[in-house]
Structure formats: C-alpha cells, structure tokens
Design a protein around this motif. Structure first.
Motif, PDB file in Angstrom:
ATOM      1  N   ASN A 180      38.320  57.473  53.483  1.00  0.00           N
ATOM      2  CA  ASN A 180      38.057  58.155  54.749  1.00  0.00           C
ATOM      3  C   ASN A 180      37.716  59.615  54.493  1.00  0.00           C
ATOM      4  N   GLU A 191      41.642  46.202  57.519  1.00  0.00           N
ATOM      5  CA  GLU A 191      40.617  47.184  57.179  1.00  0.00           C
ATOM      6  C   GLU A 191      40.453  47.336  55.675  1.00  0.00           C
ATOM      7  N   ARG A 196      48.199  55.902  55.338  1.00  0.00           N
ATOM      8  CA  ARG A 196      47.905  54.891  56.340  1.00  0.00           C
ATOM      9  C   ARG A 196      49.203  54.380  56.987  1.00  0.00           C
ATOM     10  N   LYS A 240      48.661  56.450  62.084  1.00  0.00           N
ATOM     11  CA  LYS A 240      47.445  55.671  62.326  1.00  0.00           C
ATOM     12  C   LYS A 240      46.201  56.565  62.243  1.00  0.00           C
ATOM     13  N   TYR A 299      44.712  57.639  59.701  1.00  0.00           N
ATOM     14  CA  TYR A 299      43.801  57.245  58.638  1.00  0.00           C
ATOM     15  C   TYR A 299      43.020  56.011  59.082  1.00  0.00           C
ATOM     16  N   THR A 300      41.713  56.150  59.205  1.00  0.00           N
ATOM     17  CA  THR A 300      40.885  55.035  59.652  1.00  0.00           C
ATOM     18  C   THR A 300      40.035  54.502  58.507  1.00  0.00           C
ATOM     19  N   SER A 318      36.353  48.344  59.125  1.00  0.00           N
ATOM     20  CA  SER A 318      36.662  46.971  59.499  1.00  0.00           C
ATOM     21  C   SER A 318      35.367  46.185  59.697  1.00  0.00           C
ATOM     22  N   ASN A 366      33.352  51.965  60.239  1.00  0.00           N
ATOM     23  CA  ASN A 366      34.536  52.661  60.770  1.00  0.00           C
ATOM     24  C   ASN A 366      35.262  51.767  61.768  1.00  0.00           C
ATOM     25  N   ALA A 367      36.552  51.590  61.556  1.00  0.00           N
ATOM     26  CA  ALA A 367      37.303  50.579  62.310  1.00  0.00           C
ATOM     27  C   ALA A 367      37.299  50.842  63.809  1.00  0.00           C
ATOM     28  N   ASP A 368      37.322  52.115  64.198  1.00  0.00           N
ATOM     29  CA  ASP A 368      37.272  52.423  65.630  1.00  0.00           C
ATOM     30  C   ASP A 368      35.965  51.919  66.232  1.00  0.00           C
ATOM     31  N   ASN A 410      35.907  48.111  66.398  1.00  0.00           N
ATOM     32  CA  ASN A 410      36.697  47.610  67.530  1.00  0.00           C
ATOM     33  C   ASN A 410      35.917  47.725  68.830  1.00  0.00           C
TER      34      ASN A 410
END
Lengths: 282, 282
Positions: A262, B164, B237, B241, B243-244, B247, B262-264, B267
């Motif tokens: 990251n 992730e 991590r 939370k 740290y992203t 995913s 990027n996991a955000d 989602n």
C-alpha cells in the motif's frame, strides 16, 4: 570389462541429484547410455529422489537416450534442456517449471494531467482505431517498475518515474494455451513531454485527456469489460487521490527485487520510492 | 526422384509458421531432415519470420536434427519441447518463454484475531524454530487467491475465504538461477478453527498472536529485513483497518482470471468479492 563410471552429479537439498553437462567433453550416445544405466541403478539403491540432467544444445543427440531411460522434459531455455526423473513412487514433488509471464500497462500522466496513449502496428488492436496505454512484457530478471519505465521510453521516448501499481489482472491460458499472464497497470509520472514514437511497433502516440480515453466506444462493449474496469481505475485515480495503489519499499536487499505494498504505508517506511536508488543497478 | 513434401505448418499472426508434430505418425530422422531442409528453403523464399516446431517426447530422436539445421530450444513441458528458428536478420522478436514463478504466503486470521503459523519439515526454515505463514506455489492455470486458499487447506486443513492481497515481493534469479519469483502476501479469513496438519511437509502448526509472530528474533536480523517488512505489513493490517490491499473484482469473464485492485474500489464495484462465484469453476 572396465568399470563404467557414474555420471558426475551433485546432491541437492531435497534428496535428489543434479547432473550438469553444460561444460563436459562431448560423449557418444553409447557412452552416455551406459553411464546413465549404472548411475540410475546406483541412485535408486541410495534412495535418491529427483534426478536432474541439464543438457546443452551441443549434446542434443543424448536427449532421446535419456527419455528412453525414463526421463521427461522439465523445461528448456535457448542453450539447454533440463530433464528430470522421479525415482520413488509417485507423486513427484519436483518443483514446477516457470508458469507465468508478466506484462505491464503504463498509465503515464504529464504535467497537464493528460495521459500517454498509443496505437500499435500489430497485435490485437491493429487497425481498430483504439487508443491504448503503452504495454509490454517484463524481461527475465527485470523488475515490474523498471520494465514499465523501459517500455514507455522504448515506445515513445518519454522519460518517467514509477509511482504505483494501480491494479493487476490474471489471464489464464494466455501464453502457449497454458501459462498465465499477469498484467500490472502501473502509474508513471512523465518528466519529459515531447513524444518520439518507435516506428516499427507504434503506429501513433499522443497525449489524451483521461476521460476521452475511458469513454472510447471500445470500452462500452460487453466483451471488453476487463478493459473498461481498468480504464475506470485510471479515471478514478485521476479524479481523486482517494485511490491508493501499491508502491515500492526501499529495502536493503532491493537490488535482488522489490517489495510492493500500500503506497501510504510504503511512503511511511521509505521517505522515498526505492527505484531512485536501484534504477542503475538493474 | 519423388518430390519431398513440406512439413505441415500453420501461419501465425506475426508472419511466422507453427509446425505441430504432436499427433503425427512417427518419421525417421532422414525423412524429417529432408522435409525440414526443403521447408526452410520454401519459408525463407516466402519471407516467413519465426518458425516454431512442437516436438512430442516420442519424437525426441528428431531434436538433434532440428538443432543442426539452426533451430534452438524455446521452452519445454513434460510432454514436448518447443523449438524455434528466426529466419530474418536479428534481432528476433519471438516472444520469450515463461519468466516467472508465483508464490503465496497466507496471513490467516481466526475469529479470535490470532494468525495461523507453521514450521516446515524441509526447505530454508527447517530446524530454525521460526514460525512462518503457510506458503506455496501457484499451480499452472490457478488464480492467486485460489492457490492461497488451497495451500492453507492442504497444509492445515483450515477452510478460508480470500480477503485481500496485502503486498507482493519480487525476487530475481530465485528459480533456476534466472527466473523471478513473485510472492503475494494474501490475507485470508478462517471459517474453521481445528488444525490438522499435513505430516509430510509440515512439522508444526498453530494459532499465534500477531505481535508474537512479528516479534520473533528472526525478524530482527538485518539480512531478514524483507521478512520483517512483510511481518510489519501484517501487523499494521491487524492493528487497524487503515491498511488497504488489493481485492478481486467480479468481472463477467473472471473464469479466465481475476482483476485485483484497491479493496475499497473493488467493494464499490462488486458488492461482494468474486471468488464466491468462481471458486468452483477453477
């Protein structure tokens, strides 16, 4: 009858034997076959597991002999073929051949926040009119960030600095109908502006507004969803800094490779991205 | 004299010819040599570029003949060797062999927010007392997230869900002293708790507090900086939370692979991670 000497092998860390014939004197098929026969018997008696034979191109006349004795191909490179034989009962636990090819796509922004796009002379997008990001394949031993910087320079003569990996895509059976391709979308920052395209590969190259790139009709087609998702990630990244990718961390042993994590965390650990210090060492 | 027929080749998209001998009748060395000779002359006259010959193990007696006519090894798999010949002036633009091997390390958290650690029977960490995350190699055609879930199941019998990719590390010249290994650190969520270790590979396996894992003396040594950085990423991590990682995105064509971002953002696009829908298709 003279005693036949064994092939000259070195033990590995997994109970196996590695026979490297890269620098041996030429031998006849009969000589090799006799040595292989007695060697295999000896190794079996000793409880050895995986046997490796590295055969240079010059000894390709011996390939057939080894395969007849039970060896199979493991992998090959220009100058040699590697043969293996798993002596115990199956299953073999020999490590697999290289399984992936790594590609990059470069999302390059200039100071006007326009992106670099190209059209290619050959390949999938030839004559489609689609403007795409510069792409290429990572060379053996090359880092992902270094390959991205190199490809942009080769195709357009633009100098860049690696910023982040924005995303990556796996495509199975993409290479030789069996190997997986992993394609890393890298954000780069341009430090020069004048494009000089490489004529053999590149049909056209220019700076384009990011929204114009993302809104090409090509991206609207259902079968191109993967490309559209990638274009949207670039657009998201361009619109706001809220999209965070993976950047490189400066590690002591980074000349042997890089750690990507990251970008916020990397900045915290680094102070600066690591390619500044390792660019010349690769 | 009878006219010698050409080898049966198919044109590729790059001005080359692919000769696939996987399912042909056996031929003698002399027969192959004559055909190859007239074929090469014809292809040169036609301005062909890269010539590919795929030779099954059963025809290994022909390898030597082809190399004598100017072919080189390109790559090999268990059942065949691929030979190439670049007919025009160098440099060749033939695509490279697979260049990378992909590994995973699994950061698995249970409901008590402890992590899964193992000790191995062989390899680098044997007899060191170091507790490490379960690791393994991605199989040909397997996705990164799927390989992580599989390795954890194989080594410890723990069922997990991929969350992730937290980071990844490149190690150059790590495989056969030339290929690069890319190692993806994946966060997984355990859905079972009882560990049953796989005896042949695994010496010990247990749940451990994340801080205890990160604070092992091993991580404090200078030469292990890369491992320490990775342990710190897991710790970061675990602590917050903030740290992203990356995913997977559910894409229409995700059965052929996945897109990781990027996991955000993933989602946002998904509603849900894509492995729920593709687990059974891989």
């Amino acid at each position: 009858m003279d005693k036949i000497s064994l092939l000259n092998g070195v033990e590995d860390n997994h109970g196996g034997i590695v026979v490297n014939l890269m620098k041996v004197k030429p031998m006849t098929v009969d000589e090799f076959d006799s040595k292989l026969d007695v060697s295999l018997k000896a190794w079996k008696d000793q409880g050895k597991k995986g046997i490796w034979i590295k055969l240079p191109s010059e000894l390709s006349s011996l390939v057939n002999t080894a395969l007849k004795r039970g060896f199979t191909y493991h992998h090959a490179e220009n100058e040699y073929v590697m043969l293996t034989y798993w002596l115990p009962e199956p299953p073999s636990t020999l490590p697999a051949n290289a399984s992936h090819r790594i590609g990059i796509g470069a999302f390059v922004l200039n100071k006007n926040r326009e992106m670099l796009v190209v059209q290619e002379n050959s390949g999938y997008f030839k004559n489609t009119g689609v403007w795409k990001v510069p792409t290429g394949t990572i060379k053996e031993g090359e880092g992902i960030w270094a390959g991205a910087v190199r490809e942009v320079k080769e195709e357009t003569n633009i100098e860049t600095r690696f910023v982040e990996v924005l995303a990556f895509r796996e495509s199975h059976k993409a290479v030789w109908q069996r190997k997986t391709d992993i394609f890393f979308i890298c954000e780069l920052e341009a430090s020069t502006f004048e494009i000089t395209k490489q004529d053999s590969e590149i049909f056209g190259a220019k700076w384009m507004p990011v929204e114009e790139y993302a809104n090409q009709p090509y991206h609207a087609k259902k079968e191109n969803e993967m490309f559209k998702l990638i274009a949207n990630i670039c657009l998201k990244r361009w619109q706001e800094k809220g999209y965070t990718g993976f950047s490189t961390v400066l590690a002591m042993n980074s000349s042997k490779g890089s750690l990507y994590c990251n970008a916020d965390h990397a900045n915290l650990l680094n102070g600066k991205p690591d390619q500044d210090s390792t660019l010349t060492s690769i």
